[in-house]
Motif scaffolding. Structure first.
Motif, PDB file in Angstrom:
ATOM      1  N   GLN A  31       0.822  -1.215   0.000  1.00 58.86           N
ATOM      2  CA  GLN A  31       0.000   0.000   0.000  1.00 58.86           C
ATOM      3  C   GLN A  31       0.853   1.262   0.000  1.00 58.86           C
ATOM      4  OE1 GLN A  31      -2.720   0.267   3.315  1.00 58.86           O
ATOM      5  NE2 GLN A  31      -4.125   1.584   2.177  1.00 58.86           N
ATOM      6  N   GLU A  32       1.966   1.222   0.702  1.00 61.01           N
ATOM      7  CA  GLU A  32       2.795   2.424   0.846  1.00 61.01           C
ATOM      8  C   GLU A  32       3.378   2.884  -0.494  1.00 61.01           C
ATOM      9  OE1 GLU A  32       6.780   3.918   3.272  1.00 61.01           O
ATOM     10  OE2 GLU A  32       5.677   2.137   3.938  1.00 61.01           O
ATOM     11  N   THR A  33       3.826   1.951  -1.314  1.00 61.04           N
ATOM     12  CA  THR A  33       4.466   2.312  -2.581  1.00 61.04           C
ATOM     13  C   THR A  33       3.520   2.200  -3.774  1.00 61.04           C
ATOM     14  OG1 THR A  33       5.225   0.050  -2.983  1.00 61.04           O
ATOM     15  CG2 THR A  33       6.687   1.503  -1.723  1.00 61.04           C
ATOM     16  N   GLY A  34       2.361   1.589  -3.567  1.00 63.03           N
ATOM     17  CA  GLY A  34       1.418   1.386  -4.662  1.00 63.03           C
ATOM     18  C   GLY A  34       1.710   0.152  -5.491  1.00 63.03           C
ATOM     19  N   LEU A  35       2.632  -0.683  -5.040  1.00 62.28           N
ATOM     20  CA  LEU A  35       2.988  -1.895  -5.784  1.00 62.28           C
ATOM     21  C   LEU A  35       1.819  -2.867  -5.870  1.00 62.28           C
ATOM     22  CD1 LEU A  35       5.164  -3.876  -7.030  1.00 62.28           C
ATOM     23  CD2 LEU A  35       5.441  -4.734  -4.686  1.00 62.28           C
ATOM     24  N   GLN A  36       1.536  -3.312  -7.091  1.00 68.52           N
ATOM     25  CA  GLN A  36       0.623  -4.425  -7.340  1.00 68.52           C
ATOM     26  C   GLN A  36       1.326  -5.344  -8.339  1.00 68.52           C
ATOM     27  OE1 GLN A  36      -3.153  -2.770  -8.648  1.00 68.52           O
ATOM     28  NE2 GLN A  36      -3.900  -2.677  -6.555  1.00 68.52           N
ATOM     29  N   ALA A  37       1.690  -6.518  -7.884  1.00 69.45           N
ATOM     30  CA  ALA A  37       2.457  -7.437  -8.719  1.00 69.45           C
ATOM     31  C   ALA A  37       1.900  -8.848  -8.612  1.00 69.45           C
ATOM     32  CB  ALA A  37       3.930  -7.427  -8.308  1.00 69.45           C
ATOM     33  N   ILE A  38       2.123  -9.623  -9.664  1.00 69.69           N
ATOM     34  CA  ILE A  38       1.755 -11.030  -9.673  1.00 69.69           C
ATOM     35  C   ILE A  38       2.978 -11.814 -10.120  1.00 69.69           C
ATOM     36  CG2 ILE A  38       0.139 -12.793 -10.495  1.00 69.69           C
ATOM     37  CD1 ILE A  38      -1.708 -10.511 -11.427  1.00 69.69           C
ATOM     38  N   ILE A  39       3.340 -12.824  -9.348  1.00 67.56           N
ATOM     39  CA  ILE A  39       4.459 -13.693  -9.690  1.00 67.56           C
ATOM     40  C   ILE A  39       3.909 -15.079  -9.987  1.00 67.56           C
ATOM     41  CG2 ILE A  39       6.622 -14.737  -8.904  1.00 67.56           C
ATOM     42  CD1 ILE A  39       6.888 -12.358  -6.940  1.00 67.56           C
ATOM     43  N   GLY A  40       4.225 -15.599 -11.173  1.00 66.43           N
ATOM     44  CA  GLY A  40       3.782 -16.930 -11.545  1.00 66.43           C
ATOM     45  C   GLY A  40       4.952 -17.896 -11.582  1.00 66.43           C
ATOM     46  N   ILE A  41       4.889 -18.934 -10.769  1.00 66.23           N
ATOM     47  CA  ILE A  41       5.892 -19.993 -10.791  1.00 66.23           C
ATOM     48  C   ILE A  41       5.242 -21.194 -11.463  1.00 66.23           C
ATOM     49  CG2 ILE A  41       7.322 -21.556  -9.416  1.00 66.23           C
ATOM     50  CD1 ILE A  41       7.492 -19.370  -7.289  1.00 66.23           C
ATOM     51  N   HIS A  42       5.628 -21.460 -12.698  1.00 68.19           N
ATOM     52  CA  HIS A  42       5.010 -22.553 -13.442  1.00 68.19           C
ATOM     53  C   HIS A  42       5.628 -23.897 -13.094  1.00 68.19           C
ATOM     54  CE1 HIS A  42       4.349 -25.166 -17.051  1.00 68.19           C
ATOM     55  NE2 HIS A  42       3.118 -24.767 -16.791  1.00 68.19           N
ATOM     56  N   SER A  43       6.959 -23.966 -13.093  1.00 67.33           N
ATOM     57  CA  SER A  43       7.623 -25.240 -12.814  1.00 67.33           C
ATOM     58  C   SER A  43       9.010 -25.006 -12.243  1.00 67.33           C
ATOM     59  CB  SER A  43       7.738 -26.070 -14.095  1.00 67.33           C
ATOM     60  OG  SER A  43       8.519 -27.241 -13.882  1.00 67.33           O
ATOM     61  N   THR A  44       9.368 -25.827 -11.267  1.00 69.59           N
ATOM     62  CA  THR A  44      10.728 -25.850 -10.744  1.00 69.59           C
ATOM     63  C   THR A  44      11.340 -27.240 -10.940  1.00 69.59           C
ATOM     64  OG1 THR A  44       9.871 -26.342  -8.519  1.00 69.59           O
ATOM     65  CG2 THR A  44      10.326 -24.026  -9.047  1.00 69.59           C
ATOM     66  N   ALA A  45      10.820 -28.001 -11.902  1.00 68.17           N
ATOM     67  CA  ALA A  45      11.309 -29.356 -12.152  1.00 68.17           C
ATOM     68  C   ALA A  45      12.768 -29.364 -12.571  1.00 68.17           C
ATOM     69  CB  ALA A  45      10.456 -30.040 -13.213  1.00 68.17           C
ATOM     70  N   HIS A  46      13.181 -28.369 -13.368  1.00 72.03           N
ATOM     71  CA  HIS A  46      14.571 -28.302 -13.841  1.00 72.03           C
ATOM     72  C   HIS A  46      15.455 -27.482 -12.928  1.00 72.03           C
ATOM     73  CE1 HIS A  46      14.119 -29.312 -18.435  1.00 72.03           C
ATOM     74  NE2 HIS A  46      14.020 -30.356 -17.654  1.00 72.03           N
ATOM     75  N   GLY A  47      14.844 -26.698 -12.042  1.00 72.88           N
ATOM     76  CA  GLY A  47      15.616 -25.804 -11.205  1.00 72.88           C
ATOM     77  C   GLY A  47      14.745 -24.630 -10.806  1.00 72.88           C
ATOM     78  N   PRO A  48      15.322 -23.606 -10.180  1.00 74.65           N
ATOM     79  CA  PRO A  48      14.526 -22.449  -9.770  1.00 74.65           C
ATOM     80  C   PRO A  48      13.846 -21.790 -10.964  1.00 74.65           C
ATOM     81  CG  PRO A  48      16.885 -21.973  -9.657  1.00 74.65           C
ATOM     82  CD  PRO A  48      16.753 -23.440  -9.872  1.00 74.65           C
ATOM     83  N   ALA A  49      12.648 -21.287 -10.740  1.00 73.39           N
ATOM     84  CA  ALA A  49      11.881 -20.652 -11.813  1.00 73.39           C
ATOM     85  C   ALA A  49      12.479 -19.294 -12.126  1.00 73.39           C
ATOM     86  CB  ALA A  49      10.427 -20.506 -11.394  1.00 73.39           C
ATOM     87  N   LEU A  50      12.901 -19.124 -13.371  1.00 73.29           N
ATOM     88  CA  LEU A  50      13.496 -17.845 -13.783  1.00 73.29           C
ATOM     89  C   LEU A  50      12.664 -17.230 -14.890  1.00 73.29           C
ATOM     90  CD1 LEU A  50      17.178 -16.903 -14.180  1.00 73.29           C
ATOM     91  CD2 LEU A  50      15.598 -16.337 -16.018  1.00 73.29           C
ATOM     92  N   GLY A  51      12.483 -15.936 -14.799  1.00 73.46           N
ATOM     93  CA  GLY A  51      11.764 -15.211 -15.839  1.00 73.46           C
ATOM     94  C   GLY A  51      11.716 -13.739 -15.498  1.00 73.46           C
ATOM     95  N   GLY A  52      11.620 -12.910 -16.504  1.00 71.14           N
ATOM     96  CA  GLY A  52      11.648 -11.472 -16.307  1.00 71.14           C
ATOM     97  C   GLY A  52      10.402 -10.921 -15.643  1.00 71.14           C
ATOM     98  N   THR A  53      10.528  -9.689 -15.199  1.00 75.47           N
ATOM     99  CA  THR A  53       9.389  -8.942 -14.660  1.00 75.47           C
ATOM    100  C   THR A  53       8.970  -7.907 -15.692  1.00 75.47           C
ATOM    101  OG1 THR A  53      10.057  -9.232 -12.362  1.00 75.47           O
ATOM    102  CG2 THR A  53       8.617  -7.360 -12.863  1.00 75.47           C
ATOM    103  N   ARG A  54       7.693  -7.899 -16.008  1.00 76.59           N
ATOM    104  CA  ARG A  54       7.128  -6.963 -16.981  1.00 76.59           C
ATOM    105  C   ARG A  54       6.359  -5.883 -16.222  1.00 76.59           C
ATOM    106  NH1 ARG A  54       4.202  -9.261 -22.265  1.00 76.59           N
ATOM    107  NH2 ARG A  54       6.416  -9.663 -22.645  1.00 76.59           N
ATOM    108  N   PHE A  55       6.692  -4.614 -16.461  1.00 73.30           N
ATOM    109  CA  PHE A  55       5.991  -3.478 -15.839  1.00 73.30           C
ATOM    110  C   PHE A  55       5.123  -2.873 -16.929  1.00 73.30           C
ATOM    111  CE2 PHE A  55       6.965  -0.528 -12.066  1.00 73.30           C
ATOM    112  CZ  PHE A  55       5.716   0.069 -12.120  1.00 73.30           C
TER     113      PHE A  55
END
Length: 361
Positions: A31-55
């Protein structure tokens, strides 16, 4: 507030893509900064889920959720095809980056990433630069693609563009019998950090490039920096040999495919198909489409190299290897009379199955 989504908005979405479900979807609000974000973790079968953040200024939260679900799934398949030990994830921050983006908001977002303990690693995407990643990195170590001054590998645009270029050369080999693009008419849609770098590579080889972008200033800048580029308002209306979508996805639909003049579709955009059946429609029309998550995997390879402390030579060799990967997919597509997207998915899903069985190396 952080919560894993457990509603029918995720589990029973009418626009859901069949296949592996998401492991976790997280809504983040500050609330303080106005951040509204969604993080999607599809699969960690191969390792940690990596992917960019889109603003991005999504029209509503449903649109943002659809984007993060599709993009994170694509990252899983991209990592599997690229044979790097990473899973698939993606995140979106809802808002106009020109107005809403502040250092405090980015730091707040970094703190949310940090709560996931490394299950998700972020990189840059539309609206998020290497400089922004430096700020996010002040509150989490689970970030790649920062500036070289901060120990990161920097802008992934040139590496992604190189991969798209190699994928395009492979498609040219299938269609015209040789990898040369000299004299070919290439329409590049989107002149951002990937599209502009791709244009430079194509011009250097002697291709005739036509470019379009929704941002007139960006288009004018590219035309000034790269003489020889022809500017247009609508790439799909041009007579071209190669269509290179490098902006937002969903430009390939049943309708647009019926008007497409190009023999090859190969670009840096994610989720280029409006619906999965367009893959087979392109194939049936004799148009060679390079699956987007194969063509644009150069950026992922770059940050995978960063995580593994690999040198630039390893990264370049692996990115140039996209040529062989695409050639194998397209050869199999022709021999089995199936769309290349179907073939790529089957290869990726086979590797994911092996990973879940503990066989990935």
């Amino acid at each position: 507030m952080t919560s894993t989504v457990t509603s029918s908005a995720v589990f029973d979405r009418p626009d859901a893509i069949p296949g592996l479900p998401h492991e976790q979807v997280i809504f983040c609000e500050d609330q303080e900064t106005g951040l509204q974000a969604i993080i999607g973790i599809h699969s960690t079968a191969h390792g940690p889920a990596l992917g960019g953040t889109r603003f991005y200024p999504y029209a509503n939260h449903t649109e943002a959720l659809t984007d993060v679900l599709r993009l994170s799934r694509g990252m899983t398949y991209k990592a599997a095809i690229a044979a790097v030990p990473l899973g698939g994830g993606k995140a979106v921050i809802v808002g106009d980056p020109e107005r809403a983006k502040t250092p405090a908001l980015l730091r707040a977002y970094g703190r949310y990433i940090d709560t996931l303990g490394g299950r998700y690693i972020t990189a840059g995407d539309i609206g998020v630069s290497a400089d922004d990643l430096d700020v996010i990195g002040e509150t989490t170590r689970h970030v790649v693609g920062r500036t070289s001054e901060s120990g990161g590998s920097g802008n992934s645009g040139p590496t992604t563009a190189l991969g798209v270029y190699q994928a395009m050369r492979a498609a040219a080999t299938i269609v015209w019998g040789e990898p040369a693009l000299t004299g070919r008419r290439v329409g590049v849609e989107g002149v951002g950090k990937v599209g502009s770098e791709l244009i430079a590579l194509l011009l250097a080889e002697g291709a005739h490039v036509t470019a379009a972008d929704v941002n007139p200033a960006a288009l004018a800048d590219v035309a000034a920096r790269l003489p020889g580029v022809t500017v247009t308002d609508h790439i799909l209306g041009e007579q071209i040999d190669v269509y290179a979508p490098c902006a937002l996805g969903g430009t390939l639909s049943t309708d647009s495919v019926s008007h497409l003049s190009a023999a090859i579709v190969c670009g840096g955009a994610n989720n280029q198909l409006q619906t999965p059946d367009v893959d087979q429609q392109l194939h049936d029309r004799g148009v060679v489409w390079v699956p987007d998550y194969v063509a644009n995997s150069g950026g992922l390879i770059q940050v995978a190299g960063e995580l593994a402390s690999a040198d630039s030579g390893w990264v370049r060799d692996k990115v140039e290897g996209i040529y062989g990967t695409v050639l194998a997919i397209l050869d199999r597509s022709r021999s089995e009379s199936l769309g290349p997207g179907t073939i790529a998915d089957r290869i990726a899903e086979g590797r994911l199955s092996d990973a879940r069985a503990g066989q990935f190396d």
